[in-house]
Scaffold this motif. Sequence first.
Motif, PDB file in Angstrom:
ATOM      1  N   VAL A 186       0.407  -1.480  -0.061  1.00 60.91           N
ATOM      2  CA  VAL A 186       0.072   0.111  -0.017  1.00 60.91           C
ATOM      3  C   VAL A 186       1.079   1.570   0.011  1.00 60.91           C
ATOM      4  O   VAL A 186       2.159   1.234   0.182  1.00 60.91           O
ATOM      5  CB  VAL A 186      -1.237   0.219   1.373  1.00 60.91           C
ATOM      6  CG1 VAL A 186      -1.895  -1.509   0.710  1.00 60.91           C
ATOM      7  CG2 VAL A 186      -0.210  -0.397   2.274  1.00 60.91           C
ATOM      8  N   PRO A 187       0.309   2.422  -0.380  1.00 59.91           N
ATOM      9  CA  PRO A 187       1.153   3.719  -0.123  1.00 59.91           C
ATOM     10  C   PRO A 187       1.750   4.027   1.037  1.00 59.91           C
ATOM     11  O   PRO A 187       0.763   4.014   2.253  1.00 59.91           O
ATOM     12  CB  PRO A 187       0.380   4.437  -1.009  1.00 59.91           C
ATOM     13  CG  PRO A 187      -1.235   4.287  -1.153  1.00 59.91           C
ATOM     14  CD  PRO A 187      -1.152   2.499  -1.041  1.00 59.91           C
ATOM     15  N   ASP A 188       2.335   4.775   0.970  1.00 56.60           N
ATOM     16  CA  ASP A 188       2.409   5.818   2.701  1.00 56.60           C
ATOM     17  C   ASP A 188       1.907   6.644   2.742  1.00 56.60           C
ATOM     18  O   ASP A 188       2.183   7.759   3.303  1.00 56.60           O
ATOM     19  CB  ASP A 188       4.075   6.434   2.617  1.00 56.60           C
ATOM     20  CG  ASP A 188       5.345   5.158   2.548  1.00 56.60           C
ATOM     21  OD1 ASP A 188       5.059   4.868   3.272  1.00 56.60           O
ATOM     22  OD2 ASP A 188       5.841   5.152   1.152  1.00 56.60           O
ATOM     23  N   GLU A 189       0.321   5.945   3.158  1.00 54.04           N
ATOM     24  CA  GLU A 189      -0.633   6.968   3.546  1.00 54.04           C
ATOM     25  C   GLU A 189      -1.485   6.810   4.636  1.00 54.04           C
ATOM     26  O   GLU A 189      -1.911   5.542   4.843  1.00 54.04           O
ATOM     27  CB  GLU A 189      -2.088   6.788   2.219  1.00 54.04           C
ATOM     28  CG  GLU A 189      -1.715   7.155   1.130  1.00 54.04           C
ATOM     29  CD  GLU A 189      -1.245   8.936   0.192  1.00 54.04           C
ATOM     30  OE1 GLU A 189      -1.660   9.639   2.351  1.00 54.04           O
ATOM     31  OE2 GLU A 189      -0.913   9.247  -0.072  1.00 54.04           O
ATOM     32  N   LEU A 190      -1.040   7.610   6.010  1.00 55.36           N
ATOM     33  CA  LEU A 190      -1.686   7.262   7.233  1.00 55.36           C
ATOM     34  C   LEU A 190      -3.230   6.588   7.353  1.00 55.36           C
ATOM     35  O   LEU A 190      -3.004   5.698   7.947  1.00 55.36           O
ATOM     36  CB  LEU A 190      -1.787   8.534   8.008  1.00 55.36           C
ATOM     37  CG  LEU A 190      -1.396   8.404   9.603  1.00 55.36           C
ATOM     38  CD1 LEU A 190      -0.915   8.995  10.838  1.00 55.36           C
ATOM     39  CD2 LEU A 190      -2.778   8.288  10.627  1.00 55.36           C
ATOM     40  N   GLU A 191      -3.608   7.481   6.332  1.00 54.75           N
ATOM     41  CA  GLU A 191      -5.412   6.542   6.477  1.00 54.75           C
ATOM     42  C   GLU A 191      -4.978   4.753   6.150  1.00 54.75           C
ATOM     43  O   GLU A 191      -6.405   4.471   6.546  1.00 54.75           O
ATOM     44  CB  GLU A 191      -6.197   7.520   5.869  1.00 54.75           C
ATOM     45  CG  GLU A 191      -6.670   9.157   6.887  1.00 54.75           C
ATOM     46  CD  GLU A 191      -6.677   9.082   8.762  1.00 54.75           C
ATOM     47  OE1 GLU A 191      -7.353   7.730   8.972  1.00 54.75           O
ATOM     48  OE2 GLU A 191      -6.325   9.342   9.878  1.00 54.75           O
ATOM     49  N   ASP A 221       7.288   8.624   5.814  1.00 51.53           N
ATOM     50  CA  ASP A 221       7.294   8.376   6.755  1.00 51.53           C
ATOM     51  C   ASP A 221       6.450   7.800   7.289  1.00 51.53           C
ATOM     52  O   ASP A 221       7.169   8.520   8.574  1.00 51.53           O
ATOM     53  CB  ASP A 221       8.750   7.676   7.609  1.00 51.53           C
ATOM     54  CG  ASP A 221       9.660   7.344   6.175  1.00 51.53           C
ATOM     55  OD1 ASP A 221       9.251   6.312   5.191  1.00 51.53           O
ATOM     56  OD2 ASP A 221      10.990   7.571   5.796  1.00 51.53           O
ATOM     57  N   VAL A 222       5.068   6.764   7.312  1.00 56.48           N
ATOM     58  CA  VAL A 222       4.247   7.759   8.467  1.00 56.48           C
ATOM     59  C   VAL A 222       3.581   6.381   9.028  1.00 56.48           C
ATOM     60  O   VAL A 222       2.411   6.521   9.836  1.00 56.48           O
ATOM     61  CB  VAL A 222       2.914   8.587   7.278  1.00 56.48           C
ATOM     62  CG1 VAL A 222       3.244   9.194   7.633  1.00 56.48           C
ATOM     63  CG2 VAL A 222       2.108   7.483   6.877  1.00 56.48           C
TER      64      VAL A 222
END
Length: 307
Positions: A186-191, A221-222
């Motif tokens: 998955v992408p580096d997206e917090l949600e 980087d989350v």
Amino acid sequence: MAKITAVCTSESRGERKKNVETGFLVKNLGIEGDAHAGFAHRQVSLLAEESIKKMLDKGLEVGPGDFAENLTTQGIELMTLPIGTRLKTGNEVILRVTQIGKECHSHCAIYEQAGDCVMPREGIFTEVLKGGIISVQDAIEVYPSYRFAVITASDKGAQKLREDKSGPLLKEMLLPWGDVTEYHVVPDELEVLSELMIRLADQKQVDLILTTGGTGLSPRDVTPEATRQVIEREAPGIAEALRLASLKITEKAMLSRGIAGIRGRTLIINLPGSPKAAQENMAVFLPALDHALEILCGRGGECARTE
């Protein structure tokens, strides 16, 4: 106590095996020096003494190895084990059951003598997930099998611009302890990350979630932030141990912000994104994996849950 009563090998296929007392099992291969080693998913065959006794009762003079089985056992009902069952024996050897029984295309000498043979019905076949030394009198037991999830956080990986190597590597390392039932890039997206972890823990009810990637100092980087949103309790000792071990390899380990924690009955651990670092970190945690999940689940391997 269930145990191994014979360790049998042969130089050629189609012949009875001899009890060599001790053998070395090689991962993904079988017993070193055995003619059947490396034979697809049937790397190591097992037959119970209790099954051999049925043939003795028919008047045949047979014993361990005469049915071409590699391991003869006592005290465990092999043919009742479901496909996928893990067995632990020897020097931390782990086998996984891949087949129960075997179609007999050409009747063996035993069948010709007695009109029957137990191996096709009651013998089982396994693959070697973790190798090591095995000897007569070693205990053999059903080993806990957990359900794992692996999440790779990578913008380029999610866009298929970069091959994910860390995720598959972690899946391979986890095999002796269970199956990776969920694998996501998955992408580096917090949600995106937090919602996926919640679904895997609450709905899929996996026992362990490993994330790889997104633990550094980059603005993208989350992963630690997403994990912190999800967990109910932290497990700081795990992250501390991983960083401490990594610092012995590279001073860059101090830049990792990975955390570990618990949501319900699911343990979540952040690992670095590079395959080398992920492998090194996982090697540090693996010796504690069994104990950690036994404590968390409260019932050892029985905690492997269904949806």
